[in-house]
Write a protein that holds these residues in place. Structure first.
Motif, PDB file in Angstrom:
ATOM      1  N   GLU A 208       0.492  -0.848   0.449  1.00 25.55           N
ATOM      2  CA  GLU A 208      -0.031  -0.256   0.179  1.00 25.55           C
ATOM      3  C   GLU A 208       0.875   0.855   0.020  1.00 25.55           C
ATOM      4  O   GLU A 208       0.824   2.143  -0.832  1.00 25.55           O
ATOM      5  CB  GLU A 208      -0.877  -0.261   1.549  1.00 25.55           C
ATOM      6  CG  GLU A 208      -2.227  -1.239   1.255  1.00 25.55           C
ATOM      7  CD  GLU A 208      -1.718  -2.186   1.648  1.00 25.55           C
ATOM      8  OE1 GLU A 208      -0.514  -2.274   1.961  1.00 25.55           O
ATOM      9  OE2 GLU A 208      -2.760  -3.668   1.777  1.00 25.55           O
ATOM     10  N   GLU A 209       1.454   1.577   1.017  1.00 32.68           N
ATOM     11  CA  GLU A 209       2.922   2.717   0.958  1.00 32.68           C
ATOM     12  C   GLU A 209       3.390   2.368  -1.055  1.00 32.68           C
ATOM     13  O   GLU A 209       3.913   3.687  -0.855  1.00 32.68           O
ATOM     14  CB  GLU A 209       3.614   2.109   2.366  1.00 32.68           C
ATOM     15  CG  GLU A 209       3.076   2.056   3.148  1.00 32.68           C
ATOM     16  CD  GLU A 209       4.077   1.549   4.430  1.00 32.68           C
ATOM     17  OE1 GLU A 209       4.071   2.008   5.500  1.00 32.68           O
ATOM     18  OE2 GLU A 209       5.205   0.866   4.000  1.00 32.68           O
ATOM     19  N   ARG A 210       3.639   1.701  -1.294  1.00 37.14           N
ATOM     20  CA  ARG A 210       4.360   1.932  -2.918  1.00 37.14           C
ATOM     21  C   ARG A 210       3.629   2.489  -3.590  1.00 37.14           C
ATOM     22  O   ARG A 210       4.034   2.316  -4.836  1.00 37.14           O
ATOM     23  CB  ARG A 210       5.398   0.439  -2.898  1.00 37.14           C
ATOM     24  CG  ARG A 210       6.428  -0.016  -2.248  1.00 37.14           C
ATOM     25  CD  ARG A 210       7.285  -0.732  -2.751  1.00 37.14           C
ATOM     26  NE  ARG A 210       6.007  -2.668  -3.353  1.00 37.14           N
ATOM     27  CZ  ARG A 210       5.472  -3.235  -2.428  1.00 37.14           C
ATOM     28  NH1 ARG A 210       6.355  -3.459  -1.069  1.00 37.14           N
ATOM     29  NH2 ARG A 210       5.702  -4.296  -3.033  1.00 37.14           N
ATOM     30  N   ASP A 211       2.448   2.062  -3.452  1.00 36.12           N
ATOM     31  CA  ASP A 211       0.904   2.577  -4.813  1.00 36.12           C
ATOM     32  C   ASP A 211       1.867   4.090  -5.408  1.00 36.12           C
ATOM     33  O   ASP A 211       1.687   3.890  -6.880  1.00 36.12           O
ATOM     34  CB  ASP A 211       0.148   2.381  -3.695  1.00 36.12           C
ATOM     35  CG  ASP A 211      -0.430   0.484  -4.174  1.00 36.12           C
ATOM     36  OD1 ASP A 211       0.050   0.334  -4.656  1.00 36.12           O
ATOM     37  OD2 ASP A 211      -2.002   0.631  -4.130  1.00 36.12           O
ATOM     38  N   ALA A 212       1.337   4.951  -4.393  1.00 45.06           N
ATOM     39  CA  ALA A 212       1.886   5.894  -5.072  1.00 45.06           C
ATOM     40  C   ALA A 212       3.145   6.195  -5.848  1.00 45.06           C
ATOM     41  O   ALA A 212       3.437   7.148  -6.515  1.00 45.06           O
ATOM     42  CB  ALA A 212       1.607   7.005  -3.677  1.00 45.06           C
ATOM     43  N   LEU A 213       4.157   4.968  -5.257  1.00 45.97           N
ATOM     44  CA  LEU A 213       5.522   5.126  -5.606  1.00 45.97           C
ATOM     45  C   LEU A 213       5.659   5.016  -7.100  1.00 45.97           C
ATOM     46  O   LEU A 213       5.953   4.954  -8.256  1.00 45.97           O
ATOM     47  CB  LEU A 213       6.704   4.766  -5.105  1.00 45.97           C
ATOM     48  CG  LEU A 213       6.921   6.096  -3.425  1.00 45.97           C
ATOM     49  CD1 LEU A 213       8.163   5.087  -2.391  1.00 45.97           C
ATOM     50  CD2 LEU A 213       7.099   7.079  -4.001  1.00 45.97           C
ATOM     51  N   HIS A 214       4.628   3.455  -7.437  1.00 46.15           N
ATOM     52  CA  HIS A 214       4.446   2.852  -8.190  1.00 46.15           C
ATOM     53  C   HIS A 214       3.885   4.402  -9.241  1.00 46.15           C
ATOM     54  O   HIS A 214       4.421   4.337 -11.160  1.00 46.15           O
ATOM     55  CB  HIS A 214       3.223   1.667  -8.631  1.00 46.15           C
ATOM     56  CG  HIS A 214       4.304   0.401  -7.978  1.00 46.15           C
ATOM     57  ND1 HIS A 214       4.679  -0.355  -8.862  1.00 46.15           N
ATOM     58  CD2 HIS A 214       3.618   0.024  -6.629  1.00 46.15           C
ATOM     59  CE1 HIS A 214       5.557  -1.040  -8.100  1.00 46.15           C
ATOM     60  NE2 HIS A 214       5.148  -1.304  -7.002  1.00 46.15           N
ATOM     61  N   SER A 215       2.665   4.264  -9.105  1.00 44.09           N
ATOM     62  CA  SER A 215       2.478   5.316  -9.787  1.00 44.09           C
ATOM     63  C   SER A 215       3.489   7.007 -10.693  1.00 44.09           C
ATOM     64  O   SER A 215       3.482   7.273 -11.610  1.00 44.09           O
ATOM     65  CB  SER A 215       0.819   6.650  -9.795  1.00 44.09           C
ATOM     66  OG  SER A 215       1.318   6.744  -8.236  1.00 44.09           O
ATOM     67  N   LYS A 216       4.236   7.442  -9.806  1.00 43.92           N
ATOM     68  CA  LYS A 216       5.165   8.258  -9.931  1.00 43.92           C
ATOM     69  C   LYS A 216       6.289   7.689 -10.592  1.00 43.92           C
ATOM     70  O   LYS A 216       7.163   9.037 -10.628  1.00 43.92           O
ATOM     71  CB  LYS A 216       5.283   8.792  -8.681  1.00 43.92           C
ATOM     72  CG  LYS A 216       4.569   9.190  -7.863  1.00 43.92           C
ATOM     73  CD  LYS A 216       4.937  10.308  -6.891  1.00 43.92           C
ATOM     74  CE  LYS A 216       3.061  10.791  -6.088  1.00 43.92           C
ATOM     75  NZ  LYS A 216       3.686  11.248  -4.559  1.00 43.92           N
ATOM     76  N   LEU A 217       6.617   7.037 -10.630  1.00 49.80           N
ATOM     77  CA  LEU A 217       7.942   6.458 -11.629  1.00 49.80           C
ATOM     78  C   LEU A 217       8.023   6.778 -12.550  1.00 49.80           C
ATOM     79  O   LEU A 217       9.526   6.659 -13.047  1.00 49.80           O
ATOM     80  CB  LEU A 217       8.013   4.527 -11.323  1.00 49.80           C
ATOM     81  CG  LEU A 217       9.176   3.704 -11.983  1.00 49.80           C
ATOM     82  CD1 LEU A 217      10.009   4.160 -10.428  1.00 49.80           C
ATOM     83  CD2 LEU A 217       9.119   2.184 -11.818  1.00 49.80           C
ATOM     84  N   ALA A 218       7.577   6.857 -13.389  1.00 51.12           N
ATOM     85  CA  ALA A 218       7.508   7.027 -14.932  1.00 51.12           C
ATOM     86  C   ALA A 218       8.164   8.886 -14.972  1.00 51.12           C
ATOM     87  O   ALA A 218       9.127   9.498 -16.111  1.00 51.12           O
ATOM     88  CB  ALA A 218       6.448   7.429 -15.963  1.00 51.12           C
ATOM     89  N   GLN A 219       7.792   9.837 -13.281  1.00 48.23           N
ATOM     90  CA  GLN A 219       8.445  11.066 -13.267  1.00 48.23           C
ATOM     91  C   GLN A 219       9.444  11.372 -13.101  1.00 48.23           C
ATOM     92  O   GLN A 219      10.515  12.372 -12.761  1.00 48.23           O
ATOM     93  CB  GLN A 219       8.004  11.786 -12.760  1.00 48.23           C
ATOM     94  CG  GLN A 219       6.409  12.087 -13.775  1.00 48.23           C
ATOM     95  CD  GLN A 219       5.672  11.201 -14.233  1.00 48.23           C
ATOM     96  OE1 GLN A 219       5.109  10.689 -12.969  1.00 48.23           O
ATOM     97  NE2 GLN A 219       4.780  10.290 -14.965  1.00 48.23           N
TER      98      GLN A 219
END
Length: 190
Positions: free
Chosen positions: A82-93
């Protein structure tokens, strides 16, 4: 200060899994793999796994690998899924200049879209031939030339764009307009 990066200089290369041999979960005598795949309500197991991750010398590399591979299960790099979810969505940036410099030096590392654009822009400014950029990014020479055209346009537009105040800055200005004193030291750097 506790290091959270691999003891290897720079980012891991594509396909490199040797960092796992340095991982606290791998070297711990009580290294129970199930500890890192708790149910969301198993708070004691989550705390125990995160405590082990906090001491890990390759924690950052583990997190990067989880994000780059799209791994959404379990605790990786000290974070729950759950904590990594936000990071997954921002990886492209993601824009990590250590990765960019590694690629420009010939290294083979995973790059985000933003990092790939930065490599192309930096290579263009350094006048690296398009065929060399193609080898660095594992793309065709034609694609490298297209990236160079885009980089040239971005640089040109950035240098010719009129400077305007942001709305937030404009709102913060005092009501009574006062002229700012002239600065003669603009060319100096601290």
């Amino acid at each position: 200060m506790h290091s959270t990066t691999s003891t290897v200089d720079g980012p891991r290369t594509l396909g490199d899994q040797t960092w796992q041999n340095q991982a606290a979960c791998h070297t711990s005598p009580s290294g129970d793999p199930d500890l890192f795949f708790p149910e969301p309500d198993e708070m004691d197991r989550i705390r125990a796994a995160k405590t082990l991750c906090a001491r890990c010398p390759v924690r950052r590399t583990c997190l990067d690998a989880a994000l780059e591979n799209g791994d959404r299960d379990g605790i990786r790099g000290g974070l729950t899924q759950e904590e990594r979810d936000a990071l997954h969505s921002k990886l492209a940036q993601r824009l990590d200049y250590a990765r960019i410099n590694t690629v420009l030096a010939g290294g083979d590392v995973h790059l985000s879209r933003a990092e790939r654009r930065a490599v192309a822009r930096d290579a263009y400014q350094a006048q690296i031939p398009a065929d060399q950029l193609a080898r660095l990014l594992k793309i065709t020479k034609e694609h490298a030339q297209k990236l160079y055209r885009t980089a040239a346009r971005e640089i040109r537009n950035r240098n010719t764009k009129p400077r305007t105040k942001s709305p937030r800055t404009a709102k913060a200005a005092p009501i009574a307009a006062t002229k700012a004193p002239a600065r003669t030291d603009l060319g100096t750097a601290a």
